[in-house]
Design a protein around this motif. Sequence first.
Motif, mmCIF file in Angstrom:
data_model
loop_
_atom_site.group_PDB
_atom_site.id
_atom_site.type_symbol
_atom_site.label_atom_id
_atom_site.label_comp_id
_atom_site.label_asym_id
_atom_site.label_seq_id
_atom_site.Cartn_x
_atom_site.Cartn_y
_atom_site.Cartn_z
ATOM 1 N N GLN A 149 0.822 -1.211 0.000
ATOM 2 C CA GLN A 149 0.000 0.000 0.000
ATOM 3 C C GLN A 149 0.855 1.259 0.000
ATOM 4 O O GLN A 149 0.334 2.364 0.004
ATOM 5 C CB GLN A 149 -0.896 0.017 1.235
ATOM 6 N N LYS A 150 2.169 1.089 0.055
ATOM 7 C CA LYS A 150 3.108 2.223 0.032
ATOM 8 C C LYS A 150 2.817 3.239 1.128
ATOM 9 O O LYS A 150 2.656 4.432 0.869
ATOM 10 C CB LYS A 150 3.092 2.904 -1.334
ATOM 11 N N VAL A 151 2.726 2.786 2.347
ATOM 12 C CA VAL A 151 2.551 3.723 3.458
ATOM 13 C C VAL A 151 3.861 4.498 3.638
ATOM 14 O O VAL A 151 4.904 4.100 3.113
ATOM 15 C CB VAL A 151 2.191 2.987 4.766
ATOM 16 N N ASP A 152 3.801 5.597 4.401
ATOM 17 C CA ASP A 152 5.009 6.424 4.582
ATOM 18 C C ASP A 152 5.937 5.814 5.621
ATOM 19 O O ASP A 152 7.147 5.817 5.463
ATOM 20 C CB ASP A 152 4.607 7.838 5.006
ATOM 21 N N VAL A 153 5.357 5.349 6.712
ATOM 22 C CA VAL A 153 6.155 4.759 7.779
ATOM 23 C C VAL A 153 5.421 3.520 8.298
ATOM 24 O O VAL A 153 4.194 3.512 8.363
ATOM 25 C CB VAL A 153 6.356 5.760 8.952
ATOM 26 N N ILE A 154 6.184 2.498 8.632
ATOM 27 C CA ILE A 154 5.582 1.318 9.266
ATOM 28 C C ILE A 154 6.007 1.295 10.728
ATOM 29 O O ILE A 154 7.189 1.458 11.047
ATOM 30 C CB ILE A 154 6.055 0.020 8.579
ATOM 31 N N ALA A 155 5.031 1.154 11.606
ATOM 32 C CA ALA A 155 5.351 0.996 13.024
ATOM 33 C C ALA A 155 4.774 -0.324 13.469
ATOM 34 O O ALA A 155 3.678 -0.684 13.056
ATOM 35 C CB ALA A 155 4.743 2.136 13.829
ATOM 36 N N PHE A 156 5.518 -1.073 14.254
ATOM 37 C CA PHE A 156 4.931 -2.311 14.756
ATOM 38 C C PHE A 156 5.577 -2.774 16.044
ATOM 39 O O PHE A 156 6.677 -2.386 16.400
ATOM 40 C CB PHE A 156 4.907 -3.402 13.687
ATOM 41 N N SER A 157 4.804 -3.590 16.736
ATOM 42 C CA SER A 157 5.184 -4.111 18.030
ATOM 43 C C SER A 157 5.352 -5.617 17.849
ATOM 44 O O SER A 157 4.375 -6.346 17.806
ATOM 45 C CB SER A 157 4.027 -3.794 18.975
ATOM 46 N N PRO A 158 6.588 -6.094 17.674
ATOM 47 C CA PRO A 158 6.774 -7.485 17.267
ATOM 48 C C PRO A 158 6.269 -8.510 18.291
ATOM 49 O O PRO A 158 6.525 -8.355 19.485
ATOM 50 C CB PRO A 158 8.288 -7.619 17.098
ATOM 51 N N VAL A 159 5.574 -9.519 17.809
ATOM 52 C CA VAL A 159 5.044 -10.567 18.679
ATOM 53 C C VAL A 159 6.184 -11.317 19.354
ATOM 54 O O VAL A 159 6.173 -11.551 20.557
ATOM 55 C CB VAL A 159 4.186 -11.565 17.873
ATOM 56 N N VAL A 160 7.177 -11.714 18.574
ATOM 57 C CA VAL A 160 8.354 -12.394 19.112
ATOM 58 C C VAL A 160 9.591 -11.644 18.646
ATOM 59 O O VAL A 160 9.507 -10.750 17.803
ATOM 60 C CB VAL A 160 8.423 -13.871 18.661
ATOM 61 N N GLU A 161 10.745 -12.004 19.178
ATOM 62 C CA GLU A 161 11.947 -11.216 18.900
ATOM 63 C C GLU A 161 12.615 -11.572 17.578
ATOM 64 O O GLU A 161 13.186 -10.729 16.919
ATOM 65 C CB GLU A 161 12.958 -11.424 20.033
ATOM 66 N N SER A 162 12.541 -12.828 17.180
ATOM 67 C CA SER A 162 13.360 -13.250 16.045
ATOM 68 C C SER A 162 12.522 -13.510 14.802
ATOM 69 O O SER A 162 11.293 -13.631 14.865
ATOM 70 C CB SER A 162 14.131 -14.516 16.427
ATOM 71 N N GLY A 163 13.206 -13.612 13.673
ATOM 72 C CA GLY A 163 12.542 -14.004 12.430
ATOM 73 C C GLY A 163 12.006 -12.859 11.609
ATOM 74 O O GLY A 163 11.085 -13.035 10.809
ATOM 75 N N TRP A 164 12.561 -11.655 11.800
ATOM 76 C CA TRP A 164 11.989 -10.498 11.106
ATOM 77 C C TRP A 164 12.832 -10.020 9.926
ATOM 78 O O TRP A 164 12.422 -9.124 9.194
ATOM 79 C CB TRP A 164 11.824 -9.342 12.094
ATOM 80 N N ASP A 165 14.026 -10.582 9.771
ATOM 81 C CA ASP A 165 14.965 -10.031 8.799
ATOM 82 C C ASP A 165 14.396 -9.919 7.388
ATOM 83 O O ASP A 165 14.518 -8.888 6.736
ATOM 84 C CB ASP A 165 16.248 -10.872 8.769
#
Lengths: 349, 328
Positions: free
Chosen positions: B93-109
Amino acid sequence: MKLVTGHRLFWPAVVLIALLLANLAFTPDFFAIRLRDGHLYGSLIDILHFGSPLILVALGMTLVIATGGIDLSVGSTVAIAAALACLHISESDDPGSVGTVLTAVAIALGVALLLGAANGVLVARIGVQPIIATLILMVAGRGVAQLITDGQIITVTSEPFKLIGGGYWLTVPFSILLAAAVVLFASMLTRRTALGLLLESVGGNPVASRLVGIRAAGLIGLVYVVSALCAALAGLMISSNVSAADGNNAGLWIELDAILAVVVGGTSLNGGRFSLGGTVLGALVIQTLSTTVYTIGIPPETTLVFKAVVVIAVCLVQSPVFRAKAARRKSGARHGNRPVASKKLEVGA
Amino acid sequence: MSKRAAVALVATAMAVALTACGSGGGSGDKAGGSGDKALTVGFSQVGAESGWRTANTKSVQDAAKKAGITLKFSDAQQKQENQIKAIRSFIQQKVDVIAFSPVVESGWDTVLKEAKDAKIPVVLTDRAVDSKDESLYATFLGSDFVEEGKKAGDWLVKEYQGKTEPVNIVELQGTTGSAPANDRKSGFGDVIKGDAKFKVVASQTGDFTRAKGKEVMQAFLKSQPKIDVLYAHNDDMALGAIQAIEEAGKTPGKDIKIISVDGVKDAFTAMAASKINVVVECNPLLGDQLMELIKKVKKGETVERRIKTVEGVFTMDQAAAALPTRQY
């Protein structure tokens, strides 16, 4: 001896007893049951108490599986029932009155009835595969539960509601009595009437059943309704126990635990033959497993591995083929198959 | 089918983006592109597992409205795969900024790299990710969970100062693998390590929920002959455990001292009733701070890698006074 070991409840019972004994080794007074503040108190009571919702859900699941189906939506039904009941109680003017609580229970059970009927229609009338039909409600239902609770945890303070899952009656946790009553009723209905036989025949051989004139569609619809009702009761218990409805976590993954309980109890996933007693034992095995994890202090990171190992062991020890192989390796080819295959025939006739 | 759906999605997103530009564009252009045009922010929340989380969500939504930022909100229902899906759709959707609160710590790369390739800056809120590549996110705004664990430990050390008999502690951990569970455990452990009288006799996960907190505490009460202190990684588990302690015929807060983290209203009510001894606050009201940060990030200003929220510690005697001011 062979009569005992050959009984279909023998292996689940052995596993349950083994687990309980393992606990005893770590906690010497594991079997102690005391009277505290006018109610029974002890680890065994806890297992039955926390196992009650699972027993109910697994009971409904057994009947569904007996017809060759599966019900993945029970976890969502648990959440929806809990959410509806708690919402009604929290919004009423008099949350502590018995009337309010009874209405809340009626609403929860009524909606569950509709949800079960929807599953039943999808499977029996429209002919959708059970795993797909119930998957719809499994996915959508949790969203519905969150809509009902508005994404919040609804906390309720209501003494009569507290009784269902967290209260005591005649010193025994009420949920144990409720679960026992439902189990008793279901086993009477399936074993003292022809209903059980009809269910087994629909699950064992749908074509033959149709040819002898059994109305399969109605029966299949019925088991999904029963399953949903059982799940709703379990939902009431779970939310009542903590006096709160949590749309996200109430009954999360309970469908998998229930299926596991059914399998551990010796009911075949192919349908046909079922054992309510086995399912109750299976549910208790799973709850005891959780309690074992807490009491002997297995680190949370390895909990799932531990559970998996136990479940694999249980399934292997229950398999006649595996036992026969193991026995043959031990003492040469003394005897082959156990007389299990012959038992399955009693249904198809 | 999925292709068509994707096309429709992109079309809608573009339409939204166009109208957004149109509405705010007039003044924005004249101001020389000062970045005042309506920003679109994709925010992926963990779920609604507790009152704390709900307050956090509300704070972000309110702050976005106040700051005139278009917020695309997505609830991950505590599943990482949902969150990854949400982030991918934000990228589309080409948002300007993404903010998020990760469920778990790893696996986001992987997914964060996709965002980076699309040149969308990422702001982490409340929880951190465990990634070697620091360029994958712009900044992390949130509580310092290690610090919270330390504060809990500090209170305990002070409470048992001058006493020599052993103190048996049971711990209710958060969701296994989550940052608050890992950090609150290690922060607490670091502080009490210095004194041999403190002993964590049992530690299990209660999944941050009341039901599990109660169930696990009931088992602890039976398997542990003597429990002096309960350290719960969040209030909901503590509230569940309180029920278990009461059913065991003991007085929470007295027979078993209770340390909890978060500071939800229900916990303050329990603390005012002398059932919880101390609550280490974990402030969810970071919406305004987040919106400020998002604007800065979008403008390309340099921001600190780690920004902490303001938090306190509340004890029993302060509970009644603080209760009316609790927003969550």
